[in-house]
Design a protein around this motif. Structure first.
Motif, mmCIF file in Angstrom:
data_model
loop_
_atom_site.group_PDB
_atom_site.id
_atom_site.type_symbol
_atom_site.label_atom_id
_atom_site.label_comp_id
_atom_site.label_asym_id
_atom_site.label_seq_id
_atom_site.Cartn_x
_atom_site.Cartn_y
_atom_site.Cartn_z
ATOM 1 N N ALA A 46 0.813 -1.211 0.000
ATOM 2 C CA ALA A 46 0.000 0.000 0.000
ATOM 3 C C ALA A 46 0.849 1.265 0.000
ATOM 4 O O ALA A 46 0.467 2.279 -0.595
ATOM 5 C CB ALA A 46 -0.926 0.002 1.222
ATOM 6 N N LEU A 47 2.007 1.203 0.656
ATOM 7 C CA LEU A 47 2.857 2.387 0.783
ATOM 8 C C LEU A 47 3.867 2.544 -0.343
ATOM 9 O O LEU A 47 4.381 3.642 -0.552
ATOM 10 C CB LEU A 47 3.606 2.358 2.121
ATOM 11 N N SER A 48 4.135 1.455 -1.071
ATOM 12 C CA SER A 48 5.258 1.483 -2.014
ATOM 13 C C SER A 48 4.876 1.761 -3.455
ATOM 14 O O SER A 48 5.745 2.078 -4.272
ATOM 15 C CB SER A 48 6.021 0.152 -1.961
ATOM 16 N N GLN A 49 3.599 1.655 -3.790
ATOM 17 C CA GLN A 49 3.195 1.879 -5.182
ATOM 18 C C GLN A 49 1.753 2.378 -5.247
ATOM 19 O O GLN A 49 0.987 2.187 -4.304
ATOM 20 C CB GLN A 49 3.342 0.595 -6.009
ATOM 21 N N PRO A 50 1.407 3.022 -6.353
ATOM 22 C CA PRO A 50 0.044 3.570 -6.462
ATOM 23 C C PRO A 50 -0.987 2.502 -6.774
ATOM 24 O O PRO A 50 -0.729 1.558 -7.526
ATOM 25 C CB PRO A 50 0.168 4.567 -7.624
ATOM 26 N N TRP A 51 -2.162 2.646 -6.171
ATOM 27 C CA TRP A 51 -3.304 1.767 -6.425
ATOM 28 C C TRP A 51 -4.525 2.625 -6.693
ATOM 29 O O TRP A 51 -4.615 3.758 -6.198
ATOM 30 C CB TRP A 51 -3.565 0.862 -5.223
ATOM 31 N N ASP A 52 -5.461 2.091 -7.442
ATOM 32 C CA ASP A 52 -6.701 2.818 -7.672
ATOM 33 C C ASP A 52 -7.675 2.634 -6.515
ATOM 34 O O ASP A 52 -8.504 3.506 -6.240
ATOM 35 C CB ASP A 52 -7.349 2.359 -8.987
ATOM 36 N N ILE A 53 -7.582 1.499 -5.835
ATOM 37 C CA ILE A 53 -8.433 1.223 -4.674
ATOM 38 C C ILE A 53 -7.815 0.071 -3.890
ATOM 39 O O ILE A 53 -7.096 -0.759 -4.446
ATOM 40 C CB ILE A 53 -9.881 0.880 -5.105
ATOM 41 N N ILE A 54 -8.068 0.030 -2.581
ATOM 42 C CA ILE A 54 -7.548 -1.029 -1.719
ATOM 43 C C ILE A 54 -8.699 -1.599 -0.899
ATOM 44 O O ILE A 54 -9.498 -0.842 -0.332
ATOM 45 C CB ILE A 54 -6.442 -0.500 -0.787
ATOM 46 N N ILE A 55 -8.781 -2.931 -0.840
ATOM 47 C CA ILE A 55 -9.741 -3.618 0.018
ATOM 48 C C ILE A 55 -8.963 -4.266 1.158
ATOM 49 O O ILE A 55 -8.013 -5.016 0.918
ATOM 50 C CB ILE A 55 -10.544 -4.679 -0.749
ATOM 51 N N LEU A 56 -9.362 -3.977 2.389
ATOM 52 C CA LEU A 56 -8.666 -4.480 3.566
ATOM 53 C C LEU A 56 -9.599 -5.318 4.432
ATOM 54 O O LEU A 56 -10.739 -4.913 4.683
ATOM 55 C CB LEU A 56 -8.144 -3.324 4.429
ATOM 56 N N ASP A 57 -9.074 -6.461 4.910
ATOM 57 C CA ASP A 57 -9.726 -7.148 6.018
ATOM 58 C C ASP A 57 -9.291 -6.429 7.292
ATOM 59 O O ASP A 57 -8.247 -5.771 7.323
ATOM 60 C CB ASP A 57 -9.290 -8.618 6.037
ATOM 61 N N ARG A 58 -10.086 -6.528 8.357
ATOM 62 C CA ARG A 58 -9.695 -5.919 9.625
ATOM 63 C C ARG A 58 -8.737 -6.813 10.396
ATOM 64 O O ARG A 58 -7.757 -6.338 10.973
ATOM 65 C CB ARG A 58 -10.941 -5.631 10.479
ATOM 66 N N MET A 59 -9.007 -8.115 10.456
ATOM 67 C CA MET A 59 -8.193 -9.045 11.234
ATOM 68 C C MET A 59 -7.273 -9.806 10.297
ATOM 69 O O MET A 59 -7.722 -10.617 9.481
ATOM 70 C CB MET A 59 -9.095 -9.998 12.019
ATOM 71 N N LEU A 60 -5.959 -9.538 10.409
ATOM 72 C CA LEU A 60 -4.966 -10.110 9.511
ATOM 73 C C LEU A 60 -3.749 -10.589 10.305
ATOM 74 O O LEU A 60 -3.466 -10.052 11.388
ATOM 75 C CB LEU A 60 -4.497 -9.059 8.494
ATOM 76 N N PRO A 61 -2.991 -11.550 9.778
ATOM 77 C CA PRO A 61 -1.692 -11.864 10.376
ATOM 78 C C PRO A 61 -0.779 -10.644 10.256
ATOM 79 O O PRO A 61 -0.806 -9.931 9.253
ATOM 80 C CB PRO A 61 -1.174 -13.020 9.509
ATOM 81 N N GLY A 62 0.029 -10.403 11.273
ATOM 82 C CA GLY A 62 0.870 -9.207 11.243
ATOM 83 C C GLY A 62 0.051 -7.981 11.586
ATOM 84 O O GLY A 62 -0.731 -7.978 12.536
ATOM 85 N N LEU A 63 0.191 -6.932 10.818
ATOM 86 C CA LEU A 63 -0.592 -5.715 11.036
ATOM 87 C C LEU A 63 -2.057 -5.958 10.725
ATOM 88 O O LEU A 63 -2.382 -6.621 9.744
ATOM 89 C CB LEU A 63 -0.080 -4.577 10.143
ATOM 90 N N ASP A 64 -2.949 -5.401 11.546
ATOM 91 C CA ASP A 64 -4.367 -5.499 11.201
ATOM 92 C C ASP A 64 -4.727 -4.410 10.199
ATOM 93 O O ASP A 64 -3.957 -3.479 9.938
ATOM 94 C CB ASP A 64 -5.262 -5.443 12.444
ATOM 95 N N GLY A 65 -5.922 -4.543 9.620
ATOM 96 C CA GLY A 65 -6.321 -3.624 8.560
ATOM 97 C C GLY A 65 -6.395 -2.179 9.005
ATOM 98 O O GLY A 65 -6.051 -1.260 8.240
ATOM 99 N N LEU A 66 -6.838 -1.936 10.235
ATOM 100 C CA LEU A 66 -6.932 -0.563 10.716
ATOM 101 C C LEU A 66 -5.555 0.073 10.824
ATOM 102 O O LEU A 66 -5.377 1.254 10.494
ATOM 103 C CB LEU A 66 -7.643 -0.536 12.073
ATOM 104 N N ALA A 67 -4.553 -0.691 11.248
ATOM 105 C CA ALA A 67 -3.192 -0.169 11.338
ATOM 106 C C ALA A 67 -2.650 0.177 9.954
ATOM 107 O O ALA A 67 -1.954 1.179 9.779
ATOM 108 C CB ALA A 67 -2.284 -1.182 12.028
ATOM 109 N N ILE A 68 -2.970 -0.665 8.960
ATOM 110 C CA ILE A 68 -2.539 -0.368 7.586
ATOM 111 C C ILE A 68 -3.153 0.946 7.118
ATOM 112 O O ILE A 68 -2.474 1.813 6.550
ATOM 113 C CB ILE A 68 -2.942 -1.509 6.634
ATOM 114 N N LEU A 69 -4.452 1.097 7.349
ATOM 115 C CA LEU A 69 -5.134 2.329 6.941
ATOM 116 C C LEU A 69 -4.509 3.542 7.614
ATOM 117 O O LEU A 69 -4.273 4.575 6.969
ATOM 118 C CB LEU A 69 -6.616 2.223 7.289
#
Length: 228
Positions: A46-69
């Motif tokens: 998400a941070l390294s390249q451009p995207w037109d849209i991102i879909i995130l789950d909230r509960m993930l291995p490693g960082l959760d979706g809210l932390a990514i956002l």
């Protein structure tokens, strides 16, 4: 003939069945999908390249979706984000939307509805506009660079403040109710007690101050209106 560029979507989802289901449905509707199953990998993508849209789950291995956002928004990345999650409580929805999510869907879900919501977000995020610069009085918003100026002076806004300003400018001269702002800017189309509108309007007024007259007015009992 100029080739049509397909939108690029990042899907961060750790359930293989959901990933396959979503990927196939979106690709059939002309959207290229890149899938990752880990929150840390999702954050790097998400941070390294451009995207037109991102879909995130909230509960993930490693960082959760809210932390990514939150990382994205802290880096001023305004890519539309849709949460797709089993966390269906109002507090979870509000947390996601308050931190800059553009939409929120709860599992189980209908693929047709997901595709429709993604297409709406893509249309809203498209840089193709009838005009690239919006102007109300001495405030200018460049829709391509997201630069804001008032009387020629730069105004630095957070992503959600930018969305709020754009909505006000697109509807300049129209009284906008609190409910309209919650639904169209924060996508909260369910009953919720929050002062998020009042807080963001206050901050936007302060940042647009620049020594000039206020451009966002309170209409008692009705909402807000932007105009000179």
């Amino acid at each position: 003939m100029t080739p049509v560029t397909r939108p690029r979507l990042l899907l961060v989802e750790d359930d293989p069945a959901t990933t396959d289901y979503v990927r196939q449905g979106l690709r059939e509707n002309g959207i290229d999908v890149v899938c990752v199953a880990d929150g840390n990998d999702g954050s790097r993508q998400a941070l390294s390249q451009p995207w037109d849209i991102i879909i995130l789950d909230r509960m993930l291995p490693g960082l959760d979706g809210l932390a990514i956002l939150m990382r994205m928004r802290s880096h001023a990345i305004t890519t539309p984000v849709l949460f797709l999650t089993t966390m269906d409580g109002v507090p979870s929805r509000v947390a996601g939307l308050r931190h800059g999510a553009d939409d929120y869907m709860v599992k189980p879900f209908a693929l047709r509805e997901l595709v429709a919501r993604v297409q709406v977000l893509l249309r809203h995020a498209s840089p193709v506009r009838h005009a690239t610069v919006m102007t109300v009085a001495d405030v200018e918003l460049n829709l391509l660079t997201l630069a804001v100026t008032r009387n020629g002076e730069k105004v630095f806004l957070q992503p959600q403040e930018l969305k709020l300003l754009e909505y006000f400018m697109r509807n300049a001269g129209t009284v906008l109710s609190r409910q309209m702002l919650l639904k169209d800017v924060w996508h909260m189309d369910f009953p919720v007690r929050t002062n998020i509108v009042e807080t963001h309007v206050c901050r936007l007024r302060e940042k647009l101050g620049q020594g000039g007259q206020s451009l966002i007015h309170t209409v008692r009992g009705s909402g807000y209106v932007m105009g000179a």
